[in-house]
Design a protein around this motif. Structure first.
Motif, PDB file in Angstrom:
ATOM      1  N   ASP A 165      35.151 101.440  54.546  1.00  0.00           N
ATOM      2  CA  ASP A 165      35.224 100.180  55.290  1.00  0.00           C
ATOM      3  C   ASP A 165      34.582  98.996  54.571  1.00  0.00           C
ATOM      4  OD1 ASP A 165      32.608 100.903  55.500  1.00  0.00           O
ATOM      5  OD2 ASP A 165      32.517 100.882  57.686  1.00  0.00           O
ATOM      6  N   VAL A 166      34.129  99.192  53.352  1.00  0.00           N
ATOM      7  CA  VAL A 166      33.493  98.073  52.655  1.00  0.00           C
ATOM      8  C   VAL A 166      33.604  98.235  51.135  1.00  0.00           C
ATOM      9  CG1 VAL A 166      31.185  99.139  52.759  1.00  0.00           C
ATOM     10  CG2 VAL A 166      31.360  96.694  52.529  1.00  0.00           C
ATOM     11  N   VAL A 167      33.867  97.116  50.456  1.00  0.00           N
ATOM     12  CA  VAL A 167      33.871  97.101  48.984  1.00  0.00           C
ATOM     13  C   VAL A 167      32.763  96.148  48.549  1.00  0.00           C
ATOM     14  CG1 VAL A 167      35.193  96.417  46.926  1.00  0.00           C
ATOM     15  CG2 VAL A 167      36.317  97.675  48.766  1.00  0.00           C
ATOM     16  N   SER A 168      31.933  96.579  47.590  1.00  0.00           N
ATOM     17  CA  SER A 168      30.797  95.761  47.164  1.00  0.00           C
ATOM     18  C   SER A 168      30.815  95.556  45.660  1.00  0.00           C
ATOM     19  CB  SER A 168      29.475  96.438  47.542  1.00  0.00           C
ATOM     20  OG  SER A 168      29.440  96.700  48.918  1.00  0.00           O
ATOM     21  N   LEU A 169      30.338  94.375  45.252  1.00  0.00           N
ATOM     22  CA  LEU A 169      30.189  94.060  43.830  1.00  0.00           C
ATOM     23  C   LEU A 169      28.697  94.008  43.516  1.00  0.00           C
ATOM     24  CD1 LEU A 169      31.884  92.948  41.260  1.00  0.00           C
ATOM     25  CD2 LEU A 169      30.836  90.779  41.923  1.00  0.00           C
ATOM     26  N   VAL A 174      31.725  97.953  40.807  1.00  0.00           N
ATOM     27  CA  VAL A 174      32.353  97.796  42.129  1.00  0.00           C
ATOM     28  C   VAL A 174      32.280  99.153  42.822  1.00  0.00           C
ATOM     29  CG1 VAL A 174      34.421  97.108  43.383  1.00  0.00           C
ATOM     30  CG2 VAL A 174      33.974  96.159  41.122  1.00  0.00           C
ATOM     31  N   THR A 175      31.800  99.173  44.037  1.00  0.00           N
ATOM     32  CA  THR A 175      31.796 100.415  44.814  1.00  0.00           C
ATOM     33  C   THR A 175      32.701 100.235  46.026  1.00  0.00           C
ATOM     34  OG1 THR A 175      29.852  99.690  46.052  1.00  0.00           O
ATOM     35  CG2 THR A 175      29.454 101.099  44.134  1.00  0.00           C
ATOM     36  N   ILE A 211      39.978 101.717  44.302  1.00  0.00           N
ATOM     37  CA  ILE A 211      39.894 100.440  43.585  1.00  0.00           C
ATOM     38  C   ILE A 211      40.988 100.475  42.530  1.00  0.00           C
ATOM     39  CG2 ILE A 211      38.439  99.023  42.077  1.00  0.00           C
ATOM     40  CD1 ILE A 211      36.010 100.563  43.388  1.00  0.00           C
ATOM     41  N   VAL A 212      41.672  99.349  42.318  1.00  0.00           N
ATOM     42  CA  VAL A 212      42.722  99.279  41.298  1.00  0.00           C
ATOM     43  C   VAL A 212      42.289  98.247  40.247  1.00  0.00           C
ATOM     44  CG1 VAL A 212      45.183  98.932  40.867  1.00  0.00           C
ATOM     45  CG2 VAL A 212      44.428  99.742  43.111  1.00  0.00           C
ATOM     46  N   PRO A 213      41.617  98.688  39.170  1.00  0.00           N
ATOM     47  CA  PRO A 213      41.150  97.715  38.177  1.00  0.00           C
ATOM     48  C   PRO A 213      42.328  97.044  37.475  1.00  0.00           C
ATOM     49  CG  PRO A 213      40.161  99.909  37.837  1.00  0.00           C
ATOM     50  CD  PRO A 213      41.294 100.074  38.797  1.00  0.00           C
ATOM     51  N   ASP A 253      35.369 105.294  45.942  1.00  0.00           N
ATOM     52  CA  ASP A 253      35.706 104.967  44.547  1.00  0.00           C
ATOM     53  C   ASP A 253      34.605 104.130  43.922  1.00  0.00           C
ATOM     54  OD1 ASP A 253      37.198 104.992  42.233  1.00  0.00           O
ATOM     55  OD2 ASP A 253      38.887 103.851  43.027  1.00  0.00           O
ATOM     56  N   VAL A 254      34.604 104.101  42.597  1.00  0.00           N
ATOM     57  CA  VAL A 254      33.673 103.275  41.840  1.00  0.00           C
ATOM     58  C   VAL A 254      34.406 102.794  40.590  1.00  0.00           C
ATOM     59  CG1 VAL A 254      32.675 105.271  40.611  1.00  0.00           C
ATOM     60  CG2 VAL A 254      31.335 103.183  40.838  1.00  0.00           C
TER      61      VAL A 254
END
Lengths: 23, 352
Positions: free
Chosen positions: B60-64, B55-56, B89-91, B38-39
Motif C-alpha cells: 500500500d505504499v512506495v517510498s523513496l 525505492v521500496t 517496481i518497474v525501473p 519489491d525494492v
C-alpha cells in the motif's frame, strides 16, 4: 551439441531479418 | 569457438563459493503495516545533483530513500495506494525523478508513474496503462514496453517518456499470436527486443519498425521461462532464462538459471550452462535478477544464492538473517550492490 548444430551464423542477423520480415 | 554441450553450474559447489564475496554495507527498515513486495535502486535529482536512491514498495505504499553520510537512509517521498495493491517496481533507465509501478491483485491491472511536482515537491501519481497487463519492462532511452491482453487481442506497446518524465509518445509492436509473458532488451543491438511466450517461444522484435522478426521455439523441458538478460555477440543471441516451474531432476538437481545460445537466422538454439542449486541446498526459485554476468535468486528455502555466469558456478549463499527468510533480491543499477529484502520491510544492502 555444438554451434555447428545451430546452422549458418550471420553477424548482421538483425538487419537481415528486418529486411526479410513483413513491415 | 565452438560451444560444447551444456555445463552444469553449481554441482557440487559447496567448497568453491566464497562467503566473503557479499559484504554487508548498510541496512534499514521500512516501517509499514503491509507486506514488502519489491525494492529497486535509481537516480533521483535533488537540487541539481543526482543521488543514488533506493525505492521500496509495500502493498500500500512506495517510498523513496536518499543516502545520508553515515550509511544511513532517510525516507524523502512516499506515495500511498488505497484501492489496488502494488505488485512491483518497474525501473525505467535514463529517466530521473520518476518511478513506475505495476499494481494489481494476482495480475497487473495498472501501471502508474510516481513523481513529484516541481513547485512544492508534493508526491503525484499518474495512470499510464490499465487493463489485463501480462508483462511490462523499462527499456533504455526512457522507454516502457507492455503487453496488454492475450492471444489475438494482445497489444504490445512502447511508451517513450520525455527527459523530465513528462510528456510521452506511443508506438505499437506487431503482436505474436501467443501471449507474451516477459520482455528483455538485447545488449549489443539497441533496437532489438525479446519476449518469452506462454508456449515456450522466444520472439524477437525490431523496436524501431515494430516488426516481429522471428519466433524461436526453445526446449519444452522447462515451461513458463522468464528471460532476465539477452546479449548479441558474434552473430549469436545469448539469453539468460530462469525456470520458476522447473522440477528437480536426479541428474542436475534444481535448475534455477539457464544460459541459452540462439542463432536468430535459423531459429536453432542450444543450452550451454545450467545453474543448479549447490549440493545440500533444497528448494526452487521464488524470484531472480541478473545483471551483467551475475545472477541472484531467492529460493523457496528463504536463502539467496548468487551465480557467476562466466565462472559457471554458485559463488555465494546468503542464509536467512535473524530467522527471517529472504523474499526479495535485486541488483542495484546505480552501483555493484545487491539489495536483499524481507517481507517485514527489512532491506539489507551488500557489496558484491
Amino acid at each position: 551439441c555444438s554451434t555447428a548444430d545451430l546452422g549458418p551464423i550471420s553477424l548482421n542477423w538483425f538487419e537481415e531479418l528486418s529486411s526479410e520480415a513483413p513491415p | 569457438h565452438s560451444i560444447e554441450q551444456t555445463d552444469v553450474a553449481g554441482l557440487p559447489a559447496q567448497d568453491t563459493w566464497n562467503p566473503s564475496s557479499l559484504q554487508l554495507v548498510s541496512k534499514f527498515k521500512n516501517p509499514s503495516s503491509s507486506c514488502s513486495v519489491d525494492v529497486s535502486a535509481m537516480w533521483w535529482d535533488r537540487a541539481g545533483a543526482q543521488e543514488p536512491c533506493i525505492v521500496t514498495a509495500c502493498e500500500d505504499v512506495v517510498s523513496l530513500w536518499k543516502p545520508l553520510d553515515t550509511l544511513q537512509w532517510e525516507k524523502v517521498h512516499t506515495w500511498h495506494f488505497t484501492e489496488v495493491p502494488v505488485l512491483q517496481i518497474v525501473p525505467v533507465p535514463d529517466v530521473y525523478n520518476l518511478i513506475c509501478v505495476a499494481l494489481g491483485n494476482l495480475e497487473i491491472r495498472e501501471i502508474r508513474a510516481l513523481l513529484c511536482s516541481s513547485g512544492d515537491e508534493s508526491e503525484k501519481q499518474v495512470l499510464l496503462k490499465s487493463g489485463n497487463i501480462k508483462a511490462v519492462l523499462g527499456l533504455t532511452k526512457r522507454r516502457l514496453v507492455s503487453s496488454i491482453g492475450t492471444f489475438c487481442s494482445q497489444q504490445v506497446q512502447i511508451m517513450t517518456f520525455a527527459e523530465d518524465g513528462g510528456s510521452k509518445d506511443e508506438q505499437l509492436l506487431m503482436p505474436p499470436d501467443e501471449t507474451v509473458m516477459t520482455f528483455a532488451e538485447v545488449q549489443g543491438i539497441q533496437d532489438a527486443l525479446l519476449g518469452t511466450t506462454t508456449v515456450n517461444n522466444i520472439v524477437i522484435w525490431n523496436l524501431k519498425t515494430g516488426q516481429l522478426l522471428k519466433k524461436v521455439h526453445i526446449d519444452d523441458s522447462y515451461q513458463a521461462s522468464v528471460c532476465h538478460r539477452a546479449y548479441s555477440e558474434m552473430g549469436l543471441l545469448f539469453v539468460v532464462l530462469s525456470h520458476p516451474c522447473a522440477k528437480e531432476s536426479q541428474a542436475f538437481g534444481s535448475p534455477v538459471f539457464q544460459l541459452l545460445v540462439i542463432n536468430p537466422k535459423t531459429a536453432q538454439s542450444v543450452g550451454v550452462l545450467l545453474c543448479c542449486l549447490p549440493e545440500g541446498q533444497a528448494g526452487r526459485l521464488l524470484e531472480g535478477d541478473v545483471k551483467d554476468h551475475v545472477a541472484a535468486a531467492v529460493l523457496t528455502s528463504g536463502t539467496i544464492a548468487v551465480w557467476d555466469l562466466t565462472l559457471g558456478h554458485c559463488i555465494a549463499l546468503l542464509p536467512p538473517v535473524s530467522n527471517q527468510n529472504w523474499s526479495l533480491v535485486k541488483w542495484s543499477v546505480t552501483d555493484s550492490h545487491l539489495l536483499a529484502g524481507q517481507k517485514d520491510g527489512n532491506i539489507f544492502i551488500y557489496r558484491y
